[in-house]
Design a protein around this motif. Structure first.
Motif, PDB file in Angstrom:
ATOM      1  N   SER A 434      -6.758  55.046   0.820  1.00  0.00           N
ATOM      2  CA  SER A 434      -5.975  53.833   0.606  1.00  0.00           C
ATOM      3  C   SER A 434      -6.195  53.330  -0.821  1.00  0.00           C
ATOM      4  O   SER A 434      -7.329  53.257  -1.291  1.00  0.00           O
ATOM      5  N   MET A 435      -5.119  52.957  -1.494  1.00  0.00           N
ATOM      6  CA  MET A 435      -5.230  52.520  -2.877  1.00  0.00           C
ATOM      7  C   MET A 435      -5.940  51.186  -2.995  1.00  0.00           C
ATOM      8  O   MET A 435      -6.613  50.913  -4.000  1.00  0.00           O
ATOM      9  N   ASP A 436      -5.856  50.335  -1.940  1.00  0.00           N
ATOM     10  CA  ASP A 436      -6.375  48.976  -2.117  1.00  0.00           C
ATOM     11  C   ASP A 436      -7.067  48.374  -0.898  1.00  0.00           C
ATOM     12  O   ASP A 436      -7.423  47.196  -0.907  1.00  0.00           O
ATOM     13  N   ALA A 437      -7.303  49.149   0.155  1.00  0.00           N
ATOM     14  CA  ALA A 437      -7.910  48.590   1.368  1.00  0.00           C
ATOM     15  C   ALA A 437      -9.255  49.247   1.660  1.00  0.00           C
ATOM     16  O   ALA A 437      -9.322  50.452   1.901  1.00  0.00           O
ATOM     17  N   ALA A 438     -10.309  48.428   1.664  1.00  0.00           N
ATOM     18  CA  ALA A 438     -11.629  48.928   2.065  1.00  0.00           C
ATOM     19  C   ALA A 438     -11.684  49.024   3.584  1.00  0.00           C
ATOM     20  O   ALA A 438     -10.883  48.400   4.297  1.00  0.00           O
ATOM     21  N   THR A 439     -12.646  49.773   4.100  1.00  0.00           N
ATOM     22  CA  THR A 439     -12.754  49.933   5.548  1.00  0.00           C
ATOM     23  C   THR A 439     -14.172  50.339   5.923  1.00  0.00           C
ATOM     24  O   THR A 439     -14.952  50.764   5.071  1.00  0.00           O
ATOM     25  N   ASP A 440     -14.493  50.181   7.209  1.00  0.00           N
ATOM     26  CA  ASP A 440     -15.786  50.596   7.736  1.00  0.00           C
ATOM     27  C   ASP A 440     -15.597  51.784   8.680  1.00  0.00           C
ATOM     28  O   ASP A 440     -14.608  51.851   9.421  1.00  0.00           O
ATOM     29  N   VAL A 441     -16.566  52.700   8.657  1.00  0.00           N
ATOM     30  CA  VAL A 441     -16.526  53.872   9.524  1.00  0.00           C
ATOM     31  C   VAL A 441     -17.899  54.057  10.150  1.00  0.00           C
ATOM     32  O   VAL A 441     -18.926  53.945   9.463  1.00  0.00           O
ATOM     33  N   GLU A 442     -17.923  54.328  11.468  1.00  0.00           N
ATOM     34  CA  GLU A 442     -19.169  54.652  12.145  1.00  0.00           C
ATOM     35  C   GLU A 442     -19.263  56.165  12.329  1.00  0.00           C
ATOM     36  O   GLU A 442     -18.335  56.803  12.846  1.00  0.00           O
ATOM     37  N   LEU A 443     -20.369  56.739  11.902  1.00  0.00           N
ATOM     38  CA  LEU A 443     -20.648  58.149  12.143  1.00  0.00           C
ATOM     39  C   LEU A 443     -21.604  58.248  13.324  1.00  0.00           C
ATOM     40  O   LEU A 443     -22.669  57.631  13.317  1.00  0.00           O
ATOM     41  N   LEU A 444     -21.211  59.003  14.326  1.00  0.00           N
ATOM     42  CA  LEU A 444     -22.047  59.199  15.501  1.00  0.00           C
ATOM     43  C   LEU A 444     -22.420  60.679  15.577  1.00  0.00           C
ATOM     44  O   LEU A 444     -21.568  61.534  15.822  1.00  0.00           O
ATOM     45  N   PHE A 445     -23.684  60.980  15.354  1.00  0.00           N
ATOM     46  CA  PHE A 445     -24.165  62.351  15.382  1.00  0.00           C
ATOM     47  C   PHE A 445     -24.593  62.728  16.798  1.00  0.00           C
ATOM     48  O   PHE A 445     -24.954  61.865  17.606  1.00  0.00           O
ATOM     49  N   ALA A 446     -24.563  64.030  17.092  1.00  0.00           N
ATOM     50  CA  ALA A 446     -24.907  64.505  18.432  1.00  0.00           C
ATOM     51  C   ALA A 446     -26.362  64.247  18.775  1.00  0.00           C
ATOM     52  O   ALA A 446     -26.723  64.179  19.951  1.00  0.00           O
ATOM     53  N   SER A 447     -27.194  64.100  17.743  1.00  0.00           N
ATOM     54  CA  SER A 447     -28.609  63.786  17.941  1.00  0.00           C
ATOM     55  C   SER A 447     -29.068  62.963  16.746  1.00  0.00           C
ATOM     56  O   SER A 447     -28.384  62.896  15.725  1.00  0.00           O
ATOM     57  N   PRO A 448     -30.231  62.310  16.844  1.00  0.00           N
ATOM     58  CA  PRO A 448     -30.685  61.462  15.739  1.00  0.00           C
ATOM     59  C   PRO A 448     -30.816  62.230  14.425  1.00  0.00           C
ATOM     60  O   PRO A 448     -31.207  63.403  14.408  1.00  0.00           O
ATOM     61  N   VAL A 449     -30.494  61.537  13.340  1.00  0.00           N
ATOM     62  CA  VAL A 449     -30.602  62.130  12.002  1.00  0.00           C
ATOM     63  C   VAL A 449     -31.282  61.130  11.076  1.00  0.00           C
ATOM     64  O   VAL A 449     -31.300  59.920  11.324  1.00  0.00           O
ATOM     65  N   ASP A 450     -31.806  61.675  10.007  1.00  0.00           N
ATOM     66  CA  ASP A 450     -32.356  60.863   8.935  1.00  0.00           C
ATOM     67  C   ASP A 450     -31.419  60.993   7.748  1.00  0.00           C
ATOM     68  O   ASP A 450     -31.246  62.086   7.200  1.00  0.00           O
ATOM     69  N   VAL A 451     -30.768  59.906   7.353  1.00  0.00           N
ATOM     70  CA  VAL A 451     -29.839  59.955   6.226  1.00  0.00           C
ATOM     71  C   VAL A 451     -30.632  60.125   4.937  1.00  0.00           C
ATOM     72  O   VAL A 451     -31.466  59.287   4.585  1.00  0.00           O
ATOM     73  N   VAL A 452     -30.377  61.226   4.246  1.00  0.00           N
ATOM     74  CA  VAL A 452     -31.124  61.554   3.037  1.00  0.00           C
ATOM     75  C   VAL A 452     -30.531  60.882   1.821  1.00  0.00           C
ATOM     76  O   VAL A 452     -31.250  60.328   0.977  1.00  0.00           O
ATOM     77  N   SER A 453     -29.211  60.924   1.691  1.00  0.00           N
ATOM     78  CA  SER A 453     -28.575  60.328   0.519  1.00  0.00           C
ATOM     79  C   SER A 453     -27.123  59.987   0.806  1.00  0.00           C
ATOM     80  O   SER A 453     -26.498  60.569   1.712  1.00  0.00           O
ATOM     81  N   VAL A 454     -26.603  59.053   0.022  1.00  0.00           N
ATOM     82  CA  VAL A 454     -25.187  58.698   0.043  1.00  0.00           C
ATOM     83  C   VAL A 454     -24.739  58.604  -1.407  1.00  0.00           C
ATOM     84  O   VAL A 454     -25.311  57.833  -2.184  1.00  0.00           O
ATOM     85  N   ARG A 455     -23.738  59.399  -1.770  1.00  0.00           N
ATOM     86  CA  ARG A 455     -23.228  59.369  -3.140  1.00  0.00           C
ATOM     87  C   ARG A 455     -21.749  59.020  -3.100  1.00  0.00           C
ATOM     88  O   ARG A 455     -21.021  59.466  -2.217  1.00  0.00           O
ATOM     89  N   ARG A 456     -21.306  58.219  -4.076  1.00  0.00           N
ATOM     90  CA  ARG A 456     -19.940  57.687  -4.026  1.00  0.00           C
ATOM     91  C   ARG A 456     -19.265  57.795  -5.390  1.00  0.00           C
ATOM     92  O   ARG A 456     -19.902  57.651  -6.441  1.00  0.00           O
TER      93      ARG A 456
END
Length: 506
Positions: A434-456
């Protein structure tokens, strides 16, 4: 909306060669962009400009295609070898370049560049104005280990050991500038050229390391592309088959319907048009893969016990990228700026290539430097990397990973998604187109995870671009990763952004 990610749901392994690049004698792609010569005041190493060379070494393109493109059909390889001061001067009329060509960057310069940056070379031979013998000599020059006149010539030019070039394109876009051929007339030529390829083996029963790539369809012509592939394989299946390993389709995301739309000046309508245009490639890949598969099944059984049957041909994408209207009149030829609109489509295209890794084996962005969907732009002594470069860098973790089966697009948020897994690490791409609309997304993994990094990768203004005056206006950056460990993680995605999350399965 929730996106479910299960590392057990796999599509296939992503060939690193889906992240390939393409360089051609167009505008300043090679001359001034990659090659400046050893006497240039621009800092260089053996003629390759240092800033571009350093960027390519970090990029590590798995495959690099050259010398074209259209230029290949007018290129005679002997013009580009030997002492540079003795090389002939020719003229390049290719796609509005209209400049003399001093042939300072030739076969050895290209192949040594590949060695320096870790890329596997893909060379397109001259089918239109060249000869079978010229092609055969080129292959011998590059690959012959035995003591012959051509291997001695290669050694005299500075490379005693064979280059071992595997990938060879037999013609380029033969349906247009490569000869305006029909599939039948092309097959007549292809049979001659492919059959003459040296095998570089010690036994008639050994498999040749050479990989012959046929010119596939113009995928921007939906009806023609289907008919071309059907007719090509019908001709191929008649009598015995010549060597053929890859079938090269081309696709450009044409943005040419509105002359007022430029790489940096566009409306929301123009933004959406270009985003949706790049997604058309997905259906074309699926269609072409099915056509190739069904056509191979119609190849008749060989009559003799020593004859082999053709059972598989890889689908490859030799050229892809955004092509904006202004590129037609740009000087240098086909040079265009890169904004987040191009970065978004580059990310979406890479995701769809990776998602179809089960049918697509190799692809090349057109082109790497100063032309069309560039990763690098140069202007005299100045060099900037574009947002496209950041996308390729952010996506490096997908190379050799296993593509996971998740929805292409989240219907509620409109976010495009892709995920892969390698060695217990899941990499997730989230593209908010989207050119101008922010949004939220939920990621649901099949099992617990440790988020290592987020790059944007994002920009304050989607029209922003990197320039010599502001080289880091649009650059990727690290985002604080969620501290908690668990199966569910919610991310806020800015408008017009590409986000890559990596998580380790616990």
């Amino acid at each position: 909306m929730t996106i479910f990610i299960d590392p057990a749901q796999r599509i296939g392994t992503i060939s690193p060669k889906l992240h390939g690049q393409f360089i051609e004698y167009l505008g300043t792609c090679i001359n001034e962009g990659i090659w400046v010569g050893e006497d240039s005041p621009i800092p260089n190493t053996k003629g390759y400009r240092n800033d571009v060379l350093d960027a390519l070494k970090q990029l590590k393109p798995p495959v690099l295609r050259w010398p074209g493109g259209c230029y290949a059909d007018m290129y005679h390889w002997r013009d580009g070898i030997g002492p540079r001061e003795e090389r002939p001067v020719t003229f390049n009329e290719n796609f509005g370049t209209f400049e003399r060509e001093d042939n300072q960057f030739g076969t050895d310069e290209f192949l040594q560049l590949c060695e320096m940056i870790g890329a596997e070379p893909w060379i397109n031979i001259n089918l239109l104005s060249g000869t079978v013998q010229e092609m055969k000599d080129w292959m011998e020059y590059c690959n012959r280990a035995e003591d012959t006149t051509l291997s001695r010539l290669r050694a005299a030019n500075g490379h005693p050991e064979p280059y071992n070039v595997k990938y060879w394109g037999i013609g380029n876009e033969v349906w247009a500038g490569g000869g305006t051929m029909t599939p039948q007339t092309y097959m007549d030529e292809y049979r001659r050229f492919a059959s003459a390829m040296p095998k570089f083996t010690q036994s008639v029963f050994e498999t040749s390391p050479m990989y012959a790539i046929a010119s596939g369809p113009d995928s921007n012509k939906p009806r023609e592309s289907v008919k071309w592939t059907e007719d090509f394989f019908t001709s191929l299946s008649e009598y015995r088959q010549p060597p053929i390993h890859g079938y090269d389709m081309h696709f450009y995301n044409w943005n040419v319907s509105d002359p007022a739309d430029t790489p940096t000046e566009f409306t929301r309508e123009g933004w959406n048009r270009v985003i949706s245009g790049c997604l058309e490639l997905e259906d074309l890949i699926v269609e072409q893969a099915a056509l190739v598969r069904s056509s191979i099944q119609r190849v008749p059984e060989p009559e003799g016990p020593l004859d082999s049957k053709l059972t598989h041909v890889d689908l490859v994408l030799g050229e892809w990228g955004n092509w904006h209207y202004s590129a037609f009149t740009a000087q240098p030829a086909l040079k265009q700026q890169v904004t987040m609109r191009d970065a978004i489509t580059t990310a979406l295209t890479l995701d769809l290539l990776q998602r179809h890794c089960d049918v697509l084996t190799m692809a090349c962005n057109a082109q790497t430097v100063n032309v069309l969907n560039s990763l690098i732009l140069t202007e005299g002594e100045d060099m900037v990397i574009t947002p496209n470069y950041d996308v390729f860098m952010m996506y490096q973790a997908h190379r050799g990973a296993r593509a996971l089966s998740i929805p292409r697009q989240d219907k509620e948020t409109g976010v495009y998604t892709f995920a892969s897994e390698k060695d217990g690490v899941i990499t997730v791409d989230l593209v908010n187109a989207s050119m101008d609309a922010a949004t939220d997304v939920e990621l649901l993994f099949a099992s617990p995870v440790d988020v290592v990094s987020v790059r944007r990768l994002e920009a304050d203004d989607p029209h922003s671009c990197n320039t010599p005056e502001s080289p880091d206006a649009v650059r990727s950056y690290q985002v604080d990763a969620p501290a908690e460990t668990g199966a569910s993680h919610t991310l806020s995605l800015p408008a017009a952004s590409v986000t890559v999350l990596t998580a380790r399965v616990l």
